[in-house]
Write a protein that holds these residues in place. Structure first.
Motif, PDB file in Angstrom:
ATOM      1  N   ALA A 290       1.025  -1.095  -0.115  1.00 37.15           N
ATOM      2  CA  ALA A 290      -0.129  -0.157   0.133  1.00 37.15           C
ATOM      3  C   ALA A 290       0.917   1.366   0.009  1.00 37.15           C
ATOM      4  CB  ALA A 290      -0.872   0.158   1.181  1.00 37.15           C
ATOM      5  N   SER A 291       1.975   1.086   0.712  1.00 33.37           N
ATOM      6  CA  SER A 291       2.711   2.259   0.919  1.00 33.37           C
ATOM      7  C   SER A 291       3.344   2.788  -0.496  1.00 33.37           C
ATOM      8  CB  SER A 291       3.796   2.147   1.855  1.00 33.37           C
ATOM      9  OG  SER A 291       3.489   1.954   3.163  1.00 33.37           O
ATOM     10  N   LEU A 292       3.860   1.658  -1.259  1.00 43.46           N
ATOM     11  CA  LEU A 292       4.582   1.720  -2.447  1.00 43.46           C
ATOM     12  C   LEU A 292       3.746   2.240  -3.462  1.00 43.46           C
ATOM     13  CD1 LEU A 292       7.046  -1.199  -2.641  1.00 43.46           C
ATOM     14  CD2 LEU A 292       7.477   1.040  -2.382  1.00 43.46           C
ATOM     15  N   LYS A 293       2.327   1.655  -3.318  1.00 38.11           N
ATOM     16  CA  LYS A 293       1.206   2.347  -4.392  1.00 38.11           C
ATOM     17  C   LYS A 293       0.862   3.838  -4.330  1.00 38.11           C
ATOM     18  CE  LYS A 293      -1.261  -2.005  -5.696  1.00 38.11           C
ATOM     19  NZ  LYS A 293      -2.479  -2.663  -5.380  1.00 38.11           N
ATOM     20  N   ALA A 294       1.149   4.263  -2.956  1.00 37.48           N
ATOM     21  CA  ALA A 294       0.731   5.620  -2.946  1.00 37.48           C
ATOM     22  C   ALA A 294       1.902   6.615  -3.044  1.00 37.48           C
ATOM     23  CB  ALA A 294       0.518   5.875  -1.330  1.00 37.48           C
ATOM     24  N   LEU A 295       3.049   6.109  -3.216  1.00 38.73           N
ATOM     25  CA  LEU A 295       4.394   6.831  -3.493  1.00 38.73           C
ATOM     26  C   LEU A 295       4.461   7.013  -5.009  1.00 38.73           C
ATOM     27  CD1 LEU A 295       6.812   7.545  -1.809  1.00 38.73           C
ATOM     28  CD2 LEU A 295       8.018   5.556  -2.785  1.00 38.73           C
ATOM     29  N   GLY A 296       4.677   8.583  -5.242  1.00 35.42           N
ATOM     30  CA  GLY A 296       4.878   9.020  -6.407  1.00 35.42           C
ATOM     31  C   GLY A 296       6.116   8.695  -7.061  1.00 35.42           C
ATOM     32  N   ARG A 297       6.496   9.148  -8.426  1.00 38.36           N
ATOM     33  CA  ARG A 297       7.520   9.035  -9.258  1.00 38.36           C
ATOM     34  C   ARG A 297       8.609   9.779  -8.424  1.00 38.36           C
ATOM     35  NH1 ARG A 297       8.073   6.491 -13.665  1.00 38.36           N
ATOM     36  NH2 ARG A 297       9.812   7.651 -14.206  1.00 38.36           N
ATOM     37  N   GLU A 298       9.826   9.415  -8.588  1.00 42.10           N
ATOM     38  CA  GLU A 298      11.029   9.864  -7.806  1.00 42.10           C
ATOM     39  C   GLU A 298      10.766   9.814  -6.291  1.00 42.10           C
ATOM     40  OE1 GLU A 298       9.795  11.949 -10.806  1.00 42.10           O
ATOM     41  OE2 GLU A 298      10.790  10.270 -11.825  1.00 42.10           O
ATOM     42  N   GLY A 299       9.745   9.239  -5.860  1.00 47.70           N
ATOM     43  CA  GLY A 299       9.558   9.263  -4.363  1.00 47.70           C
ATOM     44  C   GLY A 299      10.728   8.207  -3.604  1.00 47.70           C
ATOM     45  N   VAL A 300      10.507   8.633  -2.418  1.00 46.42           N
ATOM     46  CA  VAL A 300      11.369   7.840  -1.242  1.00 46.42           C
ATOM     47  C   VAL A 300      10.532   7.243  -0.207  1.00 46.42           C
ATOM     48  CG1 VAL A 300      13.309   8.248   0.519  1.00 46.42           C
ATOM     49  CG2 VAL A 300      13.243   9.691  -1.612  1.00 46.42           C
ATOM     50  N   ILE A 301      10.677   5.854  -0.130  1.00 43.75           N
ATOM     51  CA  ILE A 301      10.190   5.345   1.143  1.00 43.75           C
ATOM     52  C   ILE A 301      11.423   4.948   2.209  1.00 43.75           C
ATOM     53  CG2 ILE A 301      10.494   3.095  -0.130  1.00 43.75           C
ATOM     54  CD1 ILE A 301       7.773   2.226   1.483  1.00 43.75           C
ATOM     55  N   THR A 302      10.959   5.293   3.301  1.00 50.34           N
ATOM     56  CA  THR A 302      12.214   5.191   4.350  1.00 50.34           C
ATOM     57  C   THR A 302      11.918   4.526   5.563  1.00 50.34           C
ATOM     58  OG1 THR A 302      13.908   6.862   5.361  1.00 50.34           O
ATOM     59  CG2 THR A 302      11.834   7.725   5.312  1.00 50.34           C
ATOM     60  N   SER A 303      12.796   3.768   6.195  1.00 45.92           N
ATOM     61  CA  SER A 303      12.377   3.349   7.333  1.00 45.92           C
ATOM     62  C   SER A 303      13.632   3.208   8.226  1.00 45.92           C
ATOM     63  CB  SER A 303      12.325   1.692   7.210  1.00 45.92           C
ATOM     64  OG  SER A 303      12.086   1.061   8.106  1.00 45.92           O
ATOM     65  N   ALA A 304      13.344   3.151   9.532  1.00 45.22           N
ATOM     66  CA  ALA A 304      14.612   3.094  10.478  1.00 45.22           C
ATOM     67  C   ALA A 304      14.081   2.077  11.496  1.00 45.22           C
ATOM     68  CB  ALA A 304      14.592   4.379  11.260  1.00 45.22           C
ATOM     69  N   GLY A 305      13.363   0.864  10.960  1.00 44.99           N
ATOM     70  CA  GLY A 305      13.144  -0.195  11.853  1.00 44.99           C
ATOM     71  C   GLY A 305      11.944  -0.907  11.267  1.00 44.99           C
ATOM     72  N   TRP A 306      11.312  -1.616  12.009  1.00 45.46           N
ATOM     73  CA  TRP A 306       9.938  -2.451  11.732  1.00 45.46           C
ATOM     74  C   TRP A 306       9.093  -2.743  13.034  1.00 45.46           C
ATOM     75  CZ3 TRP A 306      14.654  -4.622  12.284  1.00 45.46           C
ATOM     76  CH2 TRP A 306      14.578  -5.602  13.156  1.00 45.46           C
ATOM     77  N   SER A 318      11.873  -4.129 -11.137  1.00 50.12           N
ATOM     78  CA  SER A 318      11.599  -3.148 -12.326  1.00 50.12           C
ATOM     79  C   SER A 318      10.578  -2.003 -12.101  1.00 50.12           C
ATOM     80  CB  SER A 318      10.808  -4.464 -13.713  1.00 50.12           C
ATOM     81  OG  SER A 318       9.781  -4.756 -13.104  1.00 50.12           O
ATOM     82  N   THR A 319       9.675  -2.302 -11.351  1.00 45.78           N
ATOM     83  CA  THR A 319       8.468  -1.300 -11.185  1.00 45.78           C
ATOM     84  C   THR A 319       9.331  -0.276 -10.445  1.00 45.78           C
ATOM     85  OG1 THR A 319       6.722  -2.826 -11.036  1.00 45.78           O
ATOM     86  CG2 THR A 319       6.572  -0.540 -10.197  1.00 45.78           C
ATOM     87  N   GLU A 320      10.247  -0.596  -9.468  1.00 45.34           N
ATOM     88  CA  GLU A 320      10.708   0.439  -8.243  1.00 45.34           C
ATOM     89  C   GLU A 320      11.886   1.041  -9.317  1.00 45.34           C
ATOM     90  OE1 GLU A 320       9.616   0.826  -5.121  1.00 45.34           O
ATOM     91  OE2 GLU A 320       8.148  -0.148  -6.638  1.00 45.34           O
ATOM     92  N   CYS A 321      12.592   0.344 -10.361  1.00 48.31           N
ATOM     93  CA  CYS A 321      13.623   1.140 -10.987  1.00 48.31           C
ATOM     94  C   CYS A 321      12.959   2.116 -11.893  1.00 48.31           C
ATOM     95  CB  CYS A 321      14.289   0.038 -11.660  1.00 48.31           C
ATOM     96  SG  CYS A 321      15.475  -0.707 -10.762  1.00 48.31           S
ATOM     97  N   THR A 322      11.747   1.476 -12.413  1.00 45.83           N
ATOM     98  CA  THR A 322      11.070   2.629 -13.666  1.00 45.83           C
ATOM     99  C   THR A 322      10.591   3.906 -12.799  1.00 45.83           C
ATOM    100  OG1 THR A 322      10.637   0.487 -14.878  1.00 45.83           O
ATOM    101  CG2 THR A 322       9.246   2.624 -15.276  1.00 45.83           C
TER     102      THR A 322
END
Length: 390
Positions: A290-306, A318-322
């Protein structure tokens, strides 16, 4: 040897089915070594209950006593202490100083943490003790005549320093790809939690539009009061993704799809049609899709744990690179970052809003542990008191 009263976690015993017994804190006398040349004897004043303490009690992912090859440990690696006695080589602090705990116990060659104080670092003890022994390199003096309270600094010591390091890298990475003229007002979203809250406050300083997911009414009201758009987690209750169940259970698949659709619609509404520039995800696996679907192009998903899932599966490279998505992962901070975070906090007032909130007493520490585990604590920064402020 020295002796103090402490809440102690003992080494667990294996159950027949291969699971370990969840830990219980036991109040008892605890012995520790005399201070060495680089050591400080300190009295904890306030501690902040952190996620790693819950992990230690639940023995997930490890039994820290077994990992450290010790029969018992004293937890607590976030808070404020008062210096009582210093070793002959100590230059950073003096008796009487109030310091926040910087829990980077063992660092790599660049200063980033390998092991954490009072968790996986052997022969270290934390703040669940009337007196504790600390190496001087894990102490940062609170600014002289600080206009902020010791409670705020105690809540600041781990989550805000983590937030500073993680945000610094995520923001820099985003701006390497997308300039201010390209996107003057980035949109930043975070799943609920103390680190995300601190980062969203930093994003506000940077001129971003910000939103945060939470499920408790008190938290939702507070977010709105400080300029963070609240997103009610209860509107998409089936968002936690179980890939195996998704593949085999049609009713579950339909519920998940509906929750994901509602989540994406609420995020789009909060961003006024703008995709997410930076997504703060300290939850992990079940929410990654869900987080990746909300993320726009050239966006950053960031984490410091789980919190819910350490292992991330089924990410389409391939999707994340594109989409030129950048995945940032950090673990706490190095000393220079912590010092910078403290300086900024003192000047700008970037500290947790904990004054006036409940502080658990020494004999209420086990109760605090239970209530945090059961999700009954409203504060992102649950505090306990060990010794009086004086």
């Amino acid at each position: 040897m020295r002796e103090t009263q402490a809440w102690v976690l003992h080494r667990g015993e294996r159950q027949r089915e291969g699971q370990t017994v969840p830990g219980a804190l036991v109040e008892e006398a605890f012995s520790f070594a005399d201070p060495g040349p680089d050591d400080v004897l300190a009295e904890p004043v306030y501690g902040c209950w952190e996620g790693n303490m819950g992990h230690a009690l639940q023995r997930v992912p490890v039994d820290v006593c077994r990992l450290r090859r010790e029969d018992k440990v004293v937890l607590g690696n976030a808070g404020v202490v008062r210096v009582v006695e210093t070793g002959s080589a100590v230059t950073r602090v003096r008796p009487g100083d109030h310091c926040l705990v910087f829990c980077n116990a063992e660092a790599d060659e660049h200063g980033y943490p390998l092991k954490v104080l009072a968790y996986d670092a052997s022969r270290t003890m934390g703040l669940l003790a009337r007196r504790t022994l600390l190496p001087q390199h894990v102490l940062i003096p609170i600014p002289a005549n600080s206009r902020h309270s010791l409670r705020q600094w105690a809540a600041f010591s781990l989550r805000y320093i983590t937030a500073w390091s993680n945000w610094r890298l995520a923001w820099g990475c985003f701006r390497l790809q997308v300039s201010e003229s390209d996107c003057p007002v980035p949109f930043v979203v975070g799943w609920g939690g103390g680190v995300s809250y601190a980062q969203l406050r930093l994003a506000r300083y940077a001129g971003c539009r910000v939103a945060m997911v939470a499920s408790q009414e008190e938290r939702l009201r507070h977010l709105e009061s400080v300029g963070i758009i609240p997103l009610d987690r209860r509107e998409f209750p089936d968002l936690n993704l179980d890939p195996a169940r998704y593949a085999s259970d049609a009713a579950y698949r339909q519920r998940y799809a509906q929750s994901e659709k509602q989540f994406l619609a609420r995020v789009k509404e909060a961003g006024r049609g703008q995709d997410v520039s930076i997504f703060l995800d300290h939850i992990g696996g079940p929410l990654l899709q869900a987080s990746l679907k909300a993320l726009g192009r050239e966006g950053v998903i960031t984490s410091a744990g789980w919190k819910l899932g350490a292992d991330l599966m089924d990410v389409s490279r391939s999707t994340e690179c594109t989409k030129r998505h950048q995945h940032i992962n950090t673990h706490y901070a190095r000393f220079s970052e912590a010092v910078a975070a403290v300086g900024f906090a003192e000047e700008a007032g970037w500290l947790p809003p904990v004054d006036g909130e409940r502080v658990y007493a020494w004999d209420e520490v086990p109760q605090l542990a239970r209530e945090v585990e059961e999700g009954r604590v409203a504060s992102y920064f649950p505090l306990y008191q060990v010794n009086p402020e004086q």
